[in-house]
Write an enzyme that holds these catalytic residues in place. Sequence first.
Site, PDB file in Angstrom:
ATOM      1  N   SER A   1      12.189 -10.713  -6.788  1.00  0.00           N
ATOM      2  CA  SER A   1      13.390 -10.206  -7.436  1.00  0.00           C
ATOM      3  C   SER A   1      14.615 -10.537  -6.588  1.00  0.00           C
ATOM      4  O   SER A   1      14.485 -10.991  -5.451  1.00  0.00           O
ATOM      5  CB  SER A   1      13.263  -8.695  -7.659  1.00  0.00           C
ATOM      6  OG  SER A   1      14.303  -8.203  -8.457  1.00  0.00           O
TER       7      SER A   1
ATOM      8  N   LEU B   1      11.018 -11.757 -11.682  1.00  0.00           N
ATOM      9  CA  LEU B   1      11.880 -11.052 -12.619  1.00  0.00           C
ATOM     10  C   LEU B   1      13.085 -11.937 -12.903  1.00  0.00           C
ATOM     11  O   LEU B   1      13.645 -12.533 -11.983  1.00  0.00           O
ATOM     12  CB  LEU B   1      12.337  -9.716 -12.039  1.00  0.00           C
ATOM     13  CG  LEU B   1      11.239  -8.750 -11.619  1.00  0.00           C
ATOM     14  CD1 LEU B   1      11.843  -7.421 -11.174  1.00  0.00           C
ATOM     15  CD2 LEU B   1      10.237  -8.519 -12.751  1.00  0.00           C
TER      16      LEU B   1
ATOM     17  N   ILE C   1      13.765  -7.995 -19.693  1.00  0.00           N
ATOM     18  CA  ILE C   1      13.738  -6.757 -20.467  1.00  0.00           C
ATOM     19  C   ILE C   1      15.066  -6.561 -21.177  1.00  0.00           C
ATOM     20  O   ILE C   1      16.097  -7.060 -20.727  1.00  0.00           O
ATOM     21  CB  ILE C   1      13.423  -5.549 -19.555  1.00  0.00           C
ATOM     22  CG1 ILE C   1      12.784  -4.396 -20.338  1.00  0.00           C
ATOM     23  CG2 ILE C   1      14.652  -5.094 -18.807  1.00  0.00           C
ATOM     24  CD1 ILE C   1      11.322  -4.576 -20.639  1.00  0.00           C
TER      25      ILE C   1
ATOM     26  N   ASP D   1      -2.465  -9.597   7.747  1.00  0.00           N
ATOM     27  CA  ASP D   1      -1.264  -9.418   8.555  1.00  0.00           C
ATOM     28  C   ASP D   1      -1.266  -8.059   9.245  1.00  0.00           C
ATOM     29  O   ASP D   1      -0.622  -7.874  10.283  1.00  0.00           O
ATOM     30  CB  ASP D   1       0.003  -9.600   7.714  1.00  0.00           C
ATOM     31  CG  ASP D   1       0.003  -8.802   6.420  1.00  0.00           C
ATOM     32  OD1 ASP D   1      -1.005  -8.169   6.102  1.00  0.00           O
ATOM     33  OD2 ASP D   1       1.031  -8.845   5.704  1.00  0.00           O
TER      34      ASP D   1
ATOM     35  N   CYS E   1       0.815  -1.191   0.000  1.00  0.00           N
ATOM     36  CA  CYS E   1       0.000   0.000   0.000  1.00  0.00           C
ATOM     37  C   CYS E   1       0.854   1.247   0.000  1.00  0.00           C
ATOM     38  O   CYS E   1       2.075   1.202  -0.025  1.00  0.00           O
ATOM     39  CB  CYS E   1      -0.878   0.034   1.256  1.00  0.00           C
ATOM     40  SG  CYS E   1      -1.504  -1.560   1.772  1.00  0.00           S
TER      41      CYS E   1
END
EC number: 6.3.5.4
Length: 641
Positions: free
Chosen positions: A354, A259, A281, A98, A2
């Site tokens: 990642s 990723l 990428i 949580d 958030c």
Amino acid sequence: MCGIVGFVDKTVLDKKPVIENMMEMIKHRGPNSSGEYINDQMALGFRRLSIIDLKGGTQPIYNEDRSRVIIFNGEIYNYASIRKDLIAAGHIFTTHSDTEVLLHGYEEYGIEGLLKKIRGMFAFLIWDDNNKTLYGARDFFGIKPMYYYKDGDTFMVGSEIKAFLKHPNFKKELNKKALKPYLTFQYSGLDETFFKNVYRIPEGHYFTYHDGDLNIKKYWDMEFKANSLSLNETIDAIDKSIQESVEAHRISDVPVGSLLSSGVDSSYITSLLRPEHTYSIGFDDKKYHEGTAAKELADKLGLDNTSDVVTAQEAFDNFPLIQYHLDEPDGNPSCVPLYFLTKLASKDVTVILSGEGADELFAGYADYGFHSKSHVIRAFSDGLRHLPKGVKTKLAHGLKKMPNFHGRLQLYTATAPAEEFFIGQAKIFAESESDKLLQPAYQNSEPVHDVVMDKYKRVRSYKDDVKKMQYLDLHQFMAGDILLKADKLSMANSMELRVPFLDKEVAKVAAGIPTKYLLNSKDSKYAMREAANRHLPNEWASRPKLGFPVPVAAWLRTEKFYKEVRNLFAQDWAKEFFDQDAILKLIDDNYAGKIDGRRKVWVIYTFLVWYKVFFIDDTIPQFIPDPAKNTQPVVATVAAD
């Protein structure tokens, strides 16, 4: 995951429109829903990206008698077990989130007791109406950001600085002292940000704010202390901890992807996670495309891989947007591919794993002492590390004065005290060079030496210089650059990026590993690579580190983009900061091939783009697609073996 923001300010009588405007500025962090808490003293605002307890996790969340309230950004991976203990202690839960575990955990254990129990990434705010106190905490490594602003009776805190811009008592001023160290580090290196009176809550710290007094306290730090395990036991411990961390980080009620680059870090995580989707990428310059190697690994693992190409045009067109989302200028070129990579992944998944943190925890950077490809020189330098400190220092000083020869840097870094040569993973401008470019008003700043010595003083008792360098990078480069851009550029695309290496249980293992098992004549990150090789194709984990290669050199020697950057350097307002003739000569000499000044040009360009966005333009940058680009990403689907 958030965005959170709050303020304590009795002078703002109608707090609702203020907190709502502040929340709107970070809507990208939580597009699914919003919530707020307001009383006569303060206001809390929350933007939600729904990941766990999709129906019941809306914030703010209250305790049973509504005397305490929380807003939270992040994930607590061991919340389920803590929840059971809290229920057994008599706490009544209304959600399965949580977030509520944190609130009841604060009630049961106190703020410090709670922080000792939890495992995850987090930034949260708790208002305790019983004692009229605001509590806030940032996770162990600084994965989730938290800033604060204090001026007189006004106190603000939140996930992103841009939210503060909408508060009527926020004074938007440039912190002139931030520019000079930025030119060296390529990121904001001071505690005070580029916005005057805006600071970061440091990683591993919590704060209390009561009756106008702010108190910030450390609750956790990385402490390296070598154990006596054998190499095989060390590899076992690493592999076990990372497997358990990946398992914890896969917890989600929405799809989780990974990723994937050509390096060992993301490859190791992907091989353990085995997600439905992986993403890579590259650039339209063929020398800078990691998608080929990533697809090769995905094929071998039987995983789907989606890759895309970033064109030079869309990189430049959207660079102002990237710097806007970062809040402060970040001259690390990897910001460009990271933004487009998370944008690509956001089409399919909400959570992505990642590989950030592996180099700091497991000694993966060449600057720790891996400057030569010669096994003989590496082996010799390993031996030099074990010499008495006085002998090593004398030898290092002799090597420093010698004419350059192959292996000199390897031998020097193996013998010199870290404090004498190492300031972290980026050194763009020497301070003497910065003074020649900067206007006098911007030359007066905290010296880079003092910035890094603040960290070195904490580990002055360490005899191992590699451990000192790791500690510095954890608290300087990783906290100030790597993790901030990972959070900001994933959240720019409304994605949660998780980093399994940066788990406090993994850190416990890493803290005890002797340097000889991490950095030796065979490789950097040696023990971790051996652990990864258990799950990857043969020798894949031994591939060299590339990071996010970006074709900045080619861009700045392409006439179109050279002129675009030069035009920015030539703006009248740039004279406020720089000797304009000097920076124009820098970019011209680089374009003509007289020097390789790509990183220096890029760092100046980044600052000017950022300044234009926040202090000159009056609009938020919008994404600009490249009309000449094929917009369909390449999806490679492979049947599992």
